[in-house]
Write a protein that holds these residues in place. Structure first.
Motif, PDB file in Angstrom:
ATOM      1  N   LEU A  72     -94.226 -21.812   6.668  1.00  0.00           N
ATOM      2  CA  LEU A  72     -94.085 -20.180   6.790  1.00  0.00           C
ATOM      3  C   LEU A  72     -93.359 -19.942   8.036  1.00  0.00           C
ATOM      4  CD1 LEU A  72     -97.586 -18.901   5.901  1.00  0.00           C
ATOM      5  CD2 LEU A  72     -95.556 -18.708   4.327  1.00  0.00           C
ATOM      6  N   CYS A  73     -93.373 -20.817   8.855  1.00  0.00           N
ATOM      7  CA  CYS A  73     -92.704 -20.610  10.448  1.00  0.00           C
ATOM      8  C   CYS A  73     -91.176 -20.588   9.925  1.00  0.00           C
ATOM      9  CB  CYS A  73     -92.517 -22.020  11.271  1.00  0.00           C
ATOM     10  SG  CYS A  73     -94.747 -22.167  11.720  1.00  0.00           S
ATOM     11  N   GLU A  74     -90.477 -21.217   8.947  1.00  0.00           N
ATOM     12  CA  GLU A  74     -89.102 -21.361   8.660  1.00  0.00           C
ATOM     13  C   GLU A  74     -88.723 -19.847   8.261  1.00  0.00           C
ATOM     14  OE1 GLU A  74     -87.406 -23.825   9.787  1.00  0.00           O
ATOM     15  OE2 GLU A  74     -89.529 -24.391  10.253  1.00  0.00           O
ATOM     16  N   ARG A  75     -89.476 -18.910   7.877  1.00  0.00           N
ATOM     17  CA  ARG A  75     -89.175 -17.706   7.484  1.00  0.00           C
ATOM     18  C   ARG A  75     -89.184 -16.573   8.505  1.00  0.00           C
ATOM     19  NH1 ARG A  75     -93.160 -16.966   2.030  1.00  0.00           N
ATOM     20  NH2 ARG A  75     -92.460 -18.803   0.940  1.00  0.00           N
ATOM     21  N   ILE A  76     -89.447 -17.135   9.776  1.00  0.00           N
ATOM     22  CA  ILE A  76     -89.393 -16.251  10.995  1.00  0.00           C
ATOM     23  C   ILE A  76     -87.899 -15.968  11.462  1.00  0.00           C
ATOM     24  CG2 ILE A  76     -90.274 -15.900  13.009  1.00  0.00           C
ATOM     25  CD1 ILE A  76     -92.803 -17.341  12.398  1.00  0.00           C
ATOM     26  N   ARG A  77     -87.359 -14.831  11.684  1.00  0.00           N
ATOM     27  CA  ARG A  77     -85.944 -14.710  12.018  1.00  0.00           C
ATOM     28  C   ARG A  77     -86.064 -14.490  13.721  1.00  0.00           C
ATOM     29  NH1 ARG A  77     -84.123 -10.110   7.916  1.00  0.00           N
ATOM     30  NH2 ARG A  77     -84.563 -11.167   6.115  1.00  0.00           N
ATOM     31  N   THR A  78     -87.160 -13.964  14.438  1.00  0.00           N
ATOM     32  CA  THR A  78     -87.011 -14.020  15.798  1.00  0.00           C
ATOM     33  C   THR A  78     -87.353 -15.337  16.485  1.00  0.00           C
ATOM     34  OG1 THR A  78     -87.976 -11.758  15.405  1.00  0.00           O
ATOM     35  CG2 THR A  78     -88.049 -12.664  17.684  1.00  0.00           C
ATOM     36  N   ALA A  79     -86.300 -16.006  17.090  1.00  0.00           N
ATOM     37  CA  ALA A  79     -86.373 -17.367  17.709  1.00  0.00           C
ATOM     38  C   ALA A  79     -87.684 -17.607  18.714  1.00  0.00           C
ATOM     39  CB  ALA A  79     -84.995 -17.468  18.274  1.00  0.00           C
ATOM     40  N   ASP A  80     -87.859 -16.679  19.320  1.00  0.00           N
ATOM     41  CA  ASP A  80     -89.131 -17.147  20.271  1.00  0.00           C
ATOM     42  C   ASP A  80     -90.380 -17.173  19.223  1.00  0.00           C
ATOM     43  OD1 ASP A  80     -89.064 -14.401  19.881  1.00  0.00           O
ATOM     44  OD2 ASP A  80     -90.003 -13.895  21.921  1.00  0.00           O
ATOM     45  N   ILE A  81     -90.623 -16.505  18.372  1.00  0.00           N
ATOM     46  CA  ILE A  81     -91.747 -16.225  17.320  1.00  0.00           C
ATOM     47  C   ILE A  81     -91.773 -17.797  16.610  1.00  0.00           C
ATOM     48  CG2 ILE A  81     -93.260 -15.101  15.876  1.00  0.00           C
ATOM     49  CD1 ILE A  81     -92.242 -12.568  17.013  1.00  0.00           C
ATOM     50  N   LYS A  82     -90.532 -17.763  16.147  1.00  0.00           N
ATOM     51  CA  LYS A  82     -90.087 -19.283  15.306  1.00  0.00           C
ATOM     52  C   LYS A  82     -90.553 -20.314  16.047  1.00  0.00           C
ATOM     53  CE  LYS A  82     -86.956 -19.912  12.154  1.00  0.00           C
ATOM     54  NZ  LYS A  82     -85.886 -19.967  11.378  1.00  0.00           N
ATOM     55  N   LYS A  83     -90.095 -20.502  17.233  1.00  0.00           N
ATOM     56  CA  LYS A  83     -90.531 -21.645  18.336  1.00  0.00           C
ATOM     57  C   LYS A  83     -91.809 -21.781  18.401  1.00  0.00           C
ATOM     58  CE  LYS A  83     -89.118 -23.533  22.841  1.00  0.00           C
ATOM     59  NZ  LYS A  83     -88.744 -23.582  24.019  1.00  0.00           N
ATOM     60  N   MET A  84     -92.711 -20.622  18.772  1.00  0.00           N
ATOM     61  CA  MET A  84     -94.034 -20.750  18.973  1.00  0.00           C
ATOM     62  C   MET A  84     -94.841 -21.193  17.895  1.00  0.00           C
ATOM     63  SD  MET A  84     -96.329 -17.599  20.698  1.00  0.00           S
ATOM     64  CE  MET A  84     -96.309 -16.273  18.993  1.00  0.00           C
ATOM     65  N   CYS A  85     -94.367 -20.543  16.613  1.00  0.00           N
ATOM     66  CA  CYS A  85     -94.892 -20.973  15.446  1.00  0.00           C
ATOM     67  C   CYS A  85     -94.910 -22.667  15.139  1.00  0.00           C
ATOM     68  CB  CYS A  85     -94.340 -20.357  14.320  1.00  0.00           C
ATOM     69  SG  CYS A  85     -95.266 -20.511  12.543  1.00  0.00           S
ATOM     70  N   ARG A  86     -93.575 -22.930  15.598  1.00  0.00           N
ATOM     71  CA  ARG A  86     -93.450 -24.656  15.126  1.00  0.00           C
ATOM     72  C   ARG A  86     -94.552 -25.223  16.264  1.00  0.00           C
ATOM     73  NH1 ARG A  86     -86.945 -24.346  14.826  1.00  0.00           N
ATOM     74  NH2 ARG A  86     -86.744 -23.888  12.384  1.00  0.00           N
ATOM     75  N   LEU A  87     -94.567 -24.954  17.392  1.00  0.00           N
ATOM     76  CA  LEU A  87     -95.258 -25.436  18.487  1.00  0.00           C
ATOM     77  C   LEU A  87     -96.691 -25.478  17.928  1.00  0.00           C
ATOM     78  CD1 LEU A  87     -93.466 -24.546  21.832  1.00  0.00           C
ATOM     79  CD2 LEU A  87     -93.607 -26.872  20.670  1.00  0.00           C
ATOM     80  N   ASP A  88     -97.179 -24.318  17.579  1.00  0.00           N
ATOM     81  CA  ASP A  88     -98.563 -23.919  17.412  1.00  0.00           C
ATOM     82  C   ASP A  88     -98.974 -24.735  15.988  1.00  0.00           C
ATOM     83  OD1 ASP A  88     -98.643 -22.991  19.797  1.00  0.00           O
ATOM     84  OD2 ASP A  88     -98.645 -20.968  19.028  1.00  0.00           O
ATOM     85  N   VAL A  89     -98.201 -24.712  14.865  1.00  0.00           N
ATOM     86  CA  VAL A  89     -98.526 -24.987  13.534  1.00  0.00           C
ATOM     87  C   VAL A  89     -98.024 -26.310  12.898  1.00  0.00           C
ATOM     88  CG1 VAL A  89     -98.601 -24.250  11.197  1.00  0.00           C
ATOM     89  CG2 VAL A  89     -98.668 -22.457  13.213  1.00  0.00           C
ATOM     90  N   CYS A  90     -96.972 -26.760  13.347  1.00  0.00           N
ATOM     91  CA  CYS A  90     -96.263 -27.769  12.800  1.00  0.00           C
ATOM     92  C   CYS A  90     -96.609 -29.211  13.730  1.00  0.00           C
ATOM     93  CB  CYS A  90     -94.735 -27.614  12.726  1.00  0.00           C
ATOM     94  SG  CYS A  90     -94.390 -26.327  11.747  1.00  0.00           S
ATOM     95  N   LYS A  91     -97.697 -29.304  14.258  1.00  0.00           N
ATOM     96  CA  LYS A  91     -98.048 -30.481  15.118  1.00  0.00           C
ATOM     97  C   LYS A  91     -98.009 -31.694  14.165  1.00  0.00           C
ATOM     98  CE  LYS A  91    -100.862 -27.467  17.786  1.00  0.00           C
ATOM     99  NZ  LYS A  91    -102.055 -26.729  17.926  1.00  0.00           N
TER     100      LYS A  91
END
Length: 91
Positions: A72-91
């Motif tokens: 789901l992180c890959e669907r995010i268009r806003t760079a800072d939110i996408k980065k935060m999502c990857r850090l928090d979810v894709c561990k």
């Protein structure tokens, strides 16, 4: 009801109907999508509120966290939110 009217009736988005006149419209919609746990509806935020990129990203972020779904992180268009999502979810 004619065929076209029946199709239009089916296409009505009840969440949008509830949130469209709300002062926090996009956030109202995002919260409802999160409660329903239906990430595919996050896309409708930009359909109805084209400038609500942050709300769109937050919608996917919240559901990615809730479902522990890195995709789901890959669907995010806003760079800072996408980065935060990857850090928090894709561990």
């Amino acid at each position: 009801m004619t065929g076209a009217a029946a199709i239009a009736q089916e296409d009505r988005d009840e969440l949008f109907e509830t949130c469209k006149d709300h002062p926090r419209g996009p956030w109202c919609y995002q919260e409802a999508v999160e409660q329903r746990n239906q990430p595919e509806l996050c896309e409708n935020i930009l359909k109805y509120w084209p400038k609500a990129d942050g709300v769109h990203g937050w919608c996917y972020y919240q559901l990615a966290m809730k479902n522990k779904d890195c995709k789901l992180c890959e669907r995010i268009r806003t760079a800072d939110i996408k980065k935060m999502c990857r850090l928090d979810v894709c561990k």
